[in-house]
Design an enzyme around this catalytic site. Structure first.
Site, mmCIF file in Angstrom:
data_model
loop_
_atom_site.group_PDB
_atom_site.id
_atom_site.type_symbol
_atom_site.label_atom_id
_atom_site.label_comp_id
_atom_site.label_asym_id
_atom_site.label_seq_id
_atom_site.Cartn_x
_atom_site.Cartn_y
_atom_site.Cartn_z
ATOM 1 N N VAL A 12 15.695 -9.612 8.005
ATOM 2 C CA VAL A 12 14.813 -8.860 8.908
ATOM 3 C C VAL A 12 14.928 -9.358 10.341
ATOM 4 O O VAL A 12 15.036 -8.568 11.282
ATOM 5 C CB VAL A 12 13.346 -8.947 8.414
ATOM 6 C CG1 VAL A 12 12.380 -8.430 9.460
ATOM 7 C CG2 VAL A 12 13.198 -8.148 7.126
ATOM 8 N N THR A 122 6.169 -9.944 5.891
ATOM 9 C CA THR A 122 5.157 -9.342 5.023
ATOM 10 C C THR A 122 4.165 -10.443 4.639
ATOM 11 O O THR A 122 4.534 -11.410 3.969
ATOM 12 C CB THR A 122 5.833 -8.769 3.755
ATOM 13 O OG1 THR A 122 6.816 -7.822 4.170
ATOM 14 C CG2 THR A 122 4.816 -8.111 2.835
ATOM 15 N N GLU A 154 7.430 -4.431 8.525
ATOM 16 C CA GLU A 154 8.783 -3.854 8.577
ATOM 17 C C GLU A 154 9.077 -3.099 7.280
ATOM 18 O O GLU A 154 8.731 -3.558 6.213
ATOM 19 C CB GLU A 154 9.802 -4.993 8.779
ATOM 20 C CG GLU A 154 11.225 -4.549 8.854
ATOM 21 C CD GLU A 154 11.413 -3.419 9.871
ATOM 22 O OE1 GLU A 154 11.049 -3.592 11.033
ATOM 23 O OE2 GLU A 154 11.908 -2.339 9.469
ATOM 24 N N PHE A 155 9.744 -1.952 7.420
ATOM 25 C CA PHE A 155 10.021 -1.112 6.245
ATOM 26 C C PHE A 155 11.514 -0.924 5.987
ATOM 27 O O PHE A 155 11.900 -0.076 5.191
ATOM 28 C CB PHE A 155 9.344 0.256 6.414
ATOM 29 C CG PHE A 155 7.846 0.158 6.578
ATOM 30 C CD1 PHE A 155 7.031 0.022 5.463
ATOM 31 C CD2 PHE A 155 7.258 0.178 7.837
ATOM 32 C CE1 PHE A 155 5.648 -0.084 5.599
ATOM 33 C CE2 PHE A 155 5.881 0.067 7.987
ATOM 34 C CZ PHE A 155 5.064 -0.062 6.861
ATOM 35 N N LEU A 156 12.361 -1.693 6.682
ATOM 36 C CA LEU A 156 13.803 -1.484 6.508
ATOM 37 C C LEU A 156 14.241 -1.848 5.092
ATOM 38 O O LEU A 156 13.604 -2.656 4.410
ATOM 39 C CB LEU A 156 14.607 -2.273 7.542
ATOM 40 C CG LEU A 156 14.553 -3.807 7.562
ATOM 41 C CD1 LEU A 156 15.402 -4.447 6.483
ATOM 42 C CD2 LEU A 156 14.998 -4.300 8.918
ATOM 43 N N LEU A 256 13.206 8.233 -7.296
ATOM 44 C CA LEU A 256 13.033 8.740 -8.656
ATOM 45 C C LEU A 256 14.343 8.623 -9.430
ATOM 46 O O LEU A 256 14.609 9.429 -10.313
ATOM 47 C CB LEU A 256 12.560 10.193 -8.634
ATOM 48 C CG LEU A 256 11.082 10.423 -8.306
ATOM 49 C CD1 LEU A 256 10.749 11.900 -8.323
ATOM 50 C CD2 LEU A 256 10.166 9.668 -9.283
ATOM 51 N N HIS A 257 15.172 7.646 -9.078
ATOM 52 C CA HIS A 257 16.421 7.435 -9.819
ATOM 53 C C HIS A 257 16.168 6.416 -10.915
ATOM 54 O O HIS A 257 15.879 5.249 -10.637
ATOM 55 C CB HIS A 257 17.529 6.943 -8.885
ATOM 56 C CG HIS A 257 17.848 7.926 -7.804
ATOM 57 N ND1 HIS A 257 18.528 9.096 -8.058
ATOM 58 C CD2 HIS A 257 17.530 7.947 -6.493
ATOM 59 C CE1 HIS A 257 18.626 9.792 -6.931
ATOM 60 N NE2 HIS A 257 18.019 9.115 -5.973
ATOM 61 N N CYS A 266 11.921 -8.034 -2.409
ATOM 62 C CA CYS A 266 10.631 -7.512 -1.945
ATOM 63 C C CYS A 266 9.766 -6.837 -2.994
ATOM 64 O O CYS A 266 8.626 -7.240 -3.170
ATOM 65 C CB CYS A 266 10.870 -6.607 -0.748
ATOM 66 S SG CYS A 266 11.459 -7.612 0.633
#
Ligand code: NAD
Ligand code: UGA
Length: 441
Positions: A12, A122, A154-156, A256-257, A266
């Site tokens: 990150v 986080t 952060e959402f990467l 949805l895989h 994470c």
């Protein structure tokens, strides 16, 4: 242009630092790991992350990005300090905050003026407010030592981190200081071009948004994995079920895989941390507890799926294609391959393993364990497959999507494919004379 430092130069921190430099800011990336900083100064990127090298290289060239292991230098030469150190899972499932605590002490001890400190790591709900109180106490009313804290989760995703950072779905900014939040909006000004929405809120909400997002995505995966397991029993096809679900605008087709279960640094740790936060506030998170259980079971079920096809797997070579927790990364943390390989070796199998980027990390993970001698690593997938009694696709790297089955047929001892990521169609594989075991197909 802002003078920024980023403390913690991992997945990150390095992406954040490099991309903020690319936005036009002057950025110092700091890390306490001097070896990592030396590598970066030498022009090497210590992690595998597509597209990152180019961003780092051009910003170093234009002198917008530099590296140091000196916290004092980083703090003194910046007005805004992003914290991106690790918050791994602690012994009690709660986030281990030791790196973060060390970091805010280091910042406090090196302050030479008023700063904005940004929590990008986080961190548990309540951390931002506690950090603000900590800095207020240290400043003791001295405005020149005033620190304003902002929570900016952060959402990467690894593997697409540079794209994700520069194409954020939303920027979340939490805190008490409107002025500091205003500065952060300016720092991210480039994102206005993409009309990125900004959500400004308090610390607690920002922190909970991060844990809720990861837990919700983990929940979608565990949900579809359970449906896949039911599909296997009733003769339904999970890919068609997922497609139909995804076409309902209220659900969305993403995450949805069905597959071998989620891994990585994470989802596993953040779901557990959220449950622990709930316990701390006497607010039970039963759905998330089940998501965690279902995911552990899914990884274990994959090994059982394989074992089920052998009367005796002892001394049989099983080839594992893919060791990382997902493609396009070298990260093997909580990878389903770890669970699968351990279980197969426990039953006496020999493993030949390959991965385009994850071999070194995998080797270090197993170094010194009882499993070490039963795993042989190959750079080339066809060498790994040679002489095997079964091929397992554990990670959907692109090169495993186009395997040459004619070539493989000449060197395998049994024609059976375990497609734990559903990248092939059953008919196509069966038509080549192989037994096909997918997930919910
Ligand atoms: P990482 O382990 O790759 O990097 C952390 C870095 O911090 C390491 O290089 C370490 O040497 C350094 N460090 C530790 N203590 C330090 C200190 N006191 N001073 C300076 N440097 C120090 O971790 P990461 O994957 O980049 O994750 C960082 C944070 O971001 C975590 O809280 C994680 O949950 C969160 N996050 C990660 C991702 C991801 O995809 N990896 C995505 C979103 C959020
Ligand atoms: C995840 C989130 O997607 C990021 O938004 C977040 O910032 C990050 O965690 C974090 O907090 O660190 P990441 O772990 O890098 O990112 O990777 P994902 O693409 O989310 O995949 C996680 C795991 O879920 C992988 O093992 C992947 O194979 C699995 N997965 C994902 C599925 O099994 N099915 C899916 O449909 C999607």
């Amino acid at each position: 242009m802002y003078n920024i430092s980023v403390i913690g130069t991992g997945y990150v921190g390095l992406v954040t630092g490099a991309c903020l430099a690319d936005f036009g800011h002057k950025v110092i990336c700091m890390d306490s790991n001097s070896q990592k900083i030396k590598e970066l100064k030498d022009g090497n990127i210590p992690i595998y992350e597509p597209g990152l090298f180019e961003v780092v290289e051009r910003n170093v060239l234009y002198q917008r990005l530099s590296f140091t292991d000196d916290i004092s230098y980083a703090v003194k030469n910046s007005d805004v300090i992003f914290i991106a150190v690790g918050t791994p899972q602690g012994d009690d499932d709660r986030a281990d905050m030791s790196q973060y605590i060390c970091c805010i002490n280091d910042i406090a001890n090196n302050l030479d003026g008023s700063k904005i400190v940004v929590n990008k790591s986080t961190v548990p709900v309540g951390t931002g407010r506690k950090a603000q109180d900590f800095f207020d106490e240290k400043a003791n009313g001295d405005e020149s030592k005033k620190v304003r804290v902002v929570s900016n989760p952060e959402f990467l995703r690894e593997g697409s981190a540079v794209y994700d950072f520069t194409h954020q779905d939303r920027v979340v900014l939490g805190g008490d200081s409107h002025e500091a939040i205003g500065v952060l909006k300016e720092i991210y000004r480039v994102l206005y071009l993409n009309e990125t929405p900004f959500i400004t809120t308090n610390f607690e909400t920002a922190e909970l948004i991060k844990y809720s997002t990861n837990s919700f995505l983990a929940m979608k995966i565990s949900f579809i994995n359970e449906i896949a397991n039911l599909c296997d029993k009733v003769g339904a096809n999970v890919q068609v079920v997922a497609k139909a679900l995804g076409q309902d605008g209220r659900i969305s087709p993403k995450f949805l895989h069905a597959g071998a279960g989620y891994g990585g640094s994470c989802f596993p740790k953040d779901t557990r941390a959220l449950v622990a936060i709930g316990e701390d506030y006497n607010s039970s998170l039963n759905i998330i507890k089940t998501v965690i259980y279902t995911n552990e079971r899914q990884k274990a079920l994959m090994a059982e799926k394989i074992l089920h096809e052998y009367e005796d797997i002892k001394d049989k070579k099983i080839c594992i294609l893919g060791l990382t927790f997902k493609p396009n990364t070298d990260d093997i943390r909580e990878s389903p391959s770890i669970t699968i390989i351990k279980r197969l070796i426990d039953e006496g199998a020999k493993i030949s393993a390959t991965d385009p980027e994850g071999i070194e990390n995998f080797k270090s993970f197993f170094k010194g364990t009882n499993y070490e001698n039963d795993i042989e690593f190959f750079k080339d997938e066809y060498e790994a497959i040679d002489g095997s009694y079964g091929i397992v696709i554990a990670t959907q790297w692109n090169q495993y999507r186009m395997l040459d089955f004619n070539r493989i047929s000449k060197v395998v001892n049994r024609k059976i494919l375990f497609d734990l990521r559903n990248i092939y169609r059953r008919d196509d594989i069966e038509n080549q004379g192989y037994e096909y075991i997918g997930v919910g197909q």
